[in-house]
Design a protein around this motif. Structure first.
Motif, PDB file in Angstrom:
ATOM      1  N   ASN A   1     -78.800   1.330   3.572  1.00  0.00           N
ATOM      2  CA  ASN A   1     -78.475   0.444   4.681  1.00  0.00           C
ATOM      3  C   ASN A   1     -77.018  -0.010   4.600  1.00  0.00           C
ATOM      4  OD1 ASN A   1     -79.337  -1.060   7.073  1.00  0.00           O
ATOM      5  ND2 ASN A   1     -78.949  -2.854   5.785  1.00  0.00           N
ATOM      6  N   LEU A   2     -76.551  -0.294   3.393  1.00  0.00           N
ATOM      7  CA  LEU A   2     -75.150  -0.689   3.218  1.00  0.00           C
ATOM      8  C   LEU A   2     -74.216   0.419   3.675  1.00  0.00           C
ATOM      9  CD1 LEU A   2     -72.905  -2.535   2.193  1.00  0.00           C
ATOM     10  CD2 LEU A   2     -73.334  -1.666  -0.100  1.00  0.00           C
ATOM     11  N   LEU A   3     -74.509   1.655   3.299  1.00  0.00           N
ATOM     12  CA  LEU A   3     -73.675   2.766   3.730  1.00  0.00           C
ATOM     13  C   LEU A   3     -73.744   2.967   5.244  1.00  0.00           C
ATOM     14  CD1 LEU A   3     -74.046   5.547   1.019  1.00  0.00           C
ATOM     15  CD2 LEU A   3     -72.055   4.125   1.490  1.00  0.00           C
ATOM     16  N   LYS A   4     -74.941   2.862   5.813  1.00  0.00           N
ATOM     17  CA  LYS A   4     -75.100   3.083   7.249  1.00  0.00           C
ATOM     18  C   LYS A   4     -74.453   1.989   8.081  1.00  0.00           C
ATOM     19  CE  LYS A   4     -79.383   5.744   7.263  1.00  0.00           C
ATOM     20  NZ  LYS A   4     -80.818   5.716   7.583  1.00  0.00           N
ATOM     21  N   THR A   5     -74.686   0.725   7.693  1.00  0.00           N
ATOM     22  CA  THR A   5     -74.294  -0.394   8.547  1.00  0.00           C
ATOM     23  C   THR A   5     -73.110  -1.206   8.038  1.00  0.00           C
ATOM     24  OG1 THR A   5     -75.766  -1.990   7.476  1.00  0.00           O
ATOM     25  CG2 THR A   5     -76.703  -0.641   9.276  1.00  0.00           C
ATOM     26  N   GLY A   6     -72.873  -1.131   6.745  1.00  0.00           N
ATOM     27  CA  GLY A   6     -71.825  -1.962   6.164  1.00  0.00           C
ATOM     28  C   GLY A   6     -72.309  -3.376   5.860  1.00  0.00           C
ATOM     29  N   ILE A   7     -73.592  -3.617   6.047  1.00  0.00           N
ATOM     30  CA  ILE A   7     -74.152  -4.961   5.849  1.00  0.00           C
ATOM     31  C   ILE A   7     -75.062  -4.945   4.621  1.00  0.00           C
ATOM     32  CG2 ILE A   7     -75.636  -6.750   6.854  1.00  0.00           C
ATOM     33  CD1 ILE A   7     -74.796  -5.594   9.624  1.00  0.00           C
ATOM     34  N   VAL A   8     -74.855  -5.941   3.754  1.00  0.00           N
ATOM     35  CA  VAL A   8     -75.691  -6.059   2.557  1.00  0.00           C
ATOM     36  C   VAL A   8     -76.925  -6.872   2.902  1.00  0.00           C
ATOM     37  CG1 VAL A   8     -75.819  -6.915   0.190  1.00  0.00           C
ATOM     38  CG2 VAL A   8     -73.699  -5.951   1.047  1.00  0.00           C
TER      39      VAL A   8
END
Length: 159
Positions: free
Chosen positions: A152-159
């Motif tokens: 999810n971090l890679l896809k969205t940039g959100i932790v």
């Protein structure tokens, strides 16, 4: 019998290759780099890129050995990462951070860098457009929660 190929590639050439489809298999150890490890690779890359903190001194012909990333193409066509998964994962996370940083910059160079980063993080179609639902790396190592957070971090940039 297996065939061994040794290629020297830039990070961009390694990650932007359309055939790049990395899989960290379940027999690898989980991602374990802490802040000190990440800081070390960041400082190494920064010092190499900007010697004496002067961007005008950068020499495109200089080379920096990041370390080896050893893979083999499995029966599903994925590049199973045998060695270098900590570096590879960290580089992907750094690129994702840069991708977000360049989002608010509207000059031509920033847009071009962002497009190059897209080709390193996400798979691309025939025309080179990033499919932001399909990453170039996957992990079978992490627990479901850790894996979901990483992807999810890679896809969205959100932790």
């Amino acid at each position: 019998m297996s065939r061994l190929n040794v290629d020297q590639k830039s990070i961009f050439n390694l990650l932007s290759d359309k055939k790049s489809d990395f899989l960290v298999p379940d027999y690898q150890r989980p991602y374990a780099w802490d802040e000190n490890n990440c800081q070390t690779i960041w400082e190494d890359l920064f010092t190499f890129s900007f010697p004496n903190n002067n961007s005008e001194e950068f020499d495109e012909n200089e080379e920096y050995f990041l370390g080896s990333i050893v893979t083999f193409r499995n029966e599903n066509g994925k590049l199973e990462v045998i060695d270098g998964q900590q570096r590879l994962t960290t580089i992907m996370l750094i690129l994702r951070a840069f991708y977000d940083k360049f989002a608010n910059m509207n000059d031509q160079n920033s847009r071009l860098i962002r497009e190059k980063i897209e080709k390193c993080i996400w798979k691309t179609d025939t025309f080179g457009n990033a499919d932001k639902n399909t990453l170039k790396i996957n992990s079978e190592v992490a627990t479901d929660n850790d894996k979901d957070e990483f992807l999810n971090l890679l896809k969205t940039g959100i932790v």
